[in-house]
Design an enzyme around this catalytic site. Sequence first.
Site, PDB file in Angstrom:
ATOM      1  N   CYS A  46      21.569 -31.392  -0.882  1.00  0.00           N
ATOM      2  CA  CYS A  46      20.201 -31.276  -0.333  1.00  0.00           C
ATOM      3  C   CYS A  46      19.769 -32.572   0.346  1.00  0.00           C
ATOM      4  O   CYS A  46      19.092 -32.551   1.380  1.00  0.00           O
ATOM      5  CB  CYS A  46      19.206 -30.969  -1.445  1.00  0.00           C
ATOM      6  SG  CYS A  46      19.493 -29.408  -2.255  1.00  0.00           S
ATOM      7  N   ASP A 201       4.950 -15.038  17.230  1.00  0.00           N
ATOM      8  CA  ASP A 201       4.240 -13.860  16.712  1.00  0.00           C
ATOM      9  C   ASP A 201       4.310 -13.791  15.185  1.00  0.00           C
ATOM     10  O   ASP A 201       3.866 -12.815  14.581  1.00  0.00           O
ATOM     11  CB  ASP A 201       4.817 -12.573  17.328  1.00  0.00           C
ATOM     12  CG  ASP A 201       6.324 -12.426  17.052  1.00  0.00           C
ATOM     13  OD1 ASP A 201       6.908 -13.319  16.389  1.00  0.00           O
ATOM     14  OD2 ASP A 201       6.911 -11.425  17.495  1.00  0.00           O
TER      15      ASP A 201
HETATM   16  C1  BEZ Z   1      23.293 -30.092  -4.200  1.00  0.00           C
HETATM   17  O1  BEZ Z   1      22.332 -30.162  -3.446  1.00  0.00           O
HETATM   18  O2  BEZ Z   1      24.169 -30.943  -4.197  1.00  0.00           O
HETATM   19  C2  BEZ Z   1      23.448 -28.911  -5.129  1.00  0.00           C
HETATM   20  C3  BEZ Z   1      22.324 -28.316  -5.695  1.00  0.00           C
HETATM   21  C4  BEZ Z   1      22.492 -27.241  -6.562  1.00  0.00           C
HETATM   22  C5  BEZ Z   1      23.766 -26.782  -6.853  1.00  0.00           C
HETATM   23  C6  BEZ Z   1      24.867 -27.367  -6.260  1.00  0.00           C
HETATM   24  C7  BEZ Z   1      24.717 -28.436  -5.401  1.00  0.00           C
END
Ligand code: BEZ
Length: 286
Positions: A46, A201
Site C-alpha cells: 500500500c 455523471d
Molecule cells: C501490503 O500492503 O503490503 C499488504 C496488505 C495486506 C495484505 C498483504 C499485503
Amino acid sequence: MPGLLLGDEAPNFEAETTQGRIRFHDFLGDSWGILFSHPRDFTPVCTTELGRAAKLAPEFQKRNVKMIALSIDSVQDHLSWCKDINAYNGEQPREALPFPIIADAKRELAVQLGMLDPDERDKDGMPLTARVVSTWHCRRPALCCGAGHAGPHKRVMPLTARVVSTWHCRRPALCCGAGHAGPHKRVMPLTARVVFVFGPDKKLKLSILYPATTGRNFDEILRVVDSLQLTAYKKVATPVDWKPGDSVMVVPTLADEEAKQLFPKGVFTKDLPSGKKYLRYTPQPE
Ligand code: BEZ
C-alpha cells in the site's frame, strides 16, 4: 448484494477523510473521479502504491480526475502514514498527500462498495493483523477479549450489529465455519485493492479488483482513464495494448458514412477471411 456495477451511480456517502468530512457527490463536483481502496495503513504494498499515486497526481489533475483513497484505519493513522509515504517518495515527511484518504475503520463503506477481500486475514484466520491487535485500544472490555481491562489489548474487531447481521457470505468454506451460505456472523476480511473510475455523471465507468497481495500499476490506471475519456469525448474504442498516440478503433455501432464524417484523418479497414469489415482504425483524434 453490496457492490457497484458498471453504470451504477456512485453512492453519495459521507465520510471522514484526511482532508475533513466529505460528501462524495460534492467532492466529485463535475469532475471525473477515481476511488481506490487499500487493505491497511502502514503496509508495504500500500505504501508503494500511494507513493506512486501521489507522484502521478498532476497527471490525474490534467485529465480532470479527482483522486480519493480509502483504507480501513482512522484519520489519525492515515495522517501519520502519510509521513511514511512522503518519506518513501524521498520528500519531506508531511502529514498530507495531494488527495484525501477516507477513514473506514468499521469497514462500513468497504462493505457497501463490495471492497472486501475474503482471503485476506492474518495467520490465525483473524481479521486483524498482529500490529493492529496489539495497538487496539479497547473501550468496552466486557464486549472484547475477556481480559477485563480497558487499556490496549488483544481484541476482536468491533463489528457493528448491522455489519455482522447483514454480511452475506458467498464463500462459506473461507468464512466463519458455519458452513452455510446465508448472512451470518463472520470474521471480517481486509479491503481488496479496488479501483473505481466515475464519469462526470457520477456513474461507474470502470472497476478493477485486485487481491491485497498484488500491487496495482498506476500508469495502467492513467492509460484506462485516457481510453475512457476518448470513448466519452471522441466516440472511439481502444484496441489491445493501446498506448496514447496509437491508432484507435471505430466502434461497431457507428455506420461507415458517419465514421468518415466523424474522423477526417481517415478510417482504415483491415481485410479479414470472413469478408466482414469490422476492424476499422483511425488515428487518435485530437
Ligand atoms: C501490503 O500492503 O503490503 C499488504 C496488505 C495486506 C495484505 C498483504 C499485503
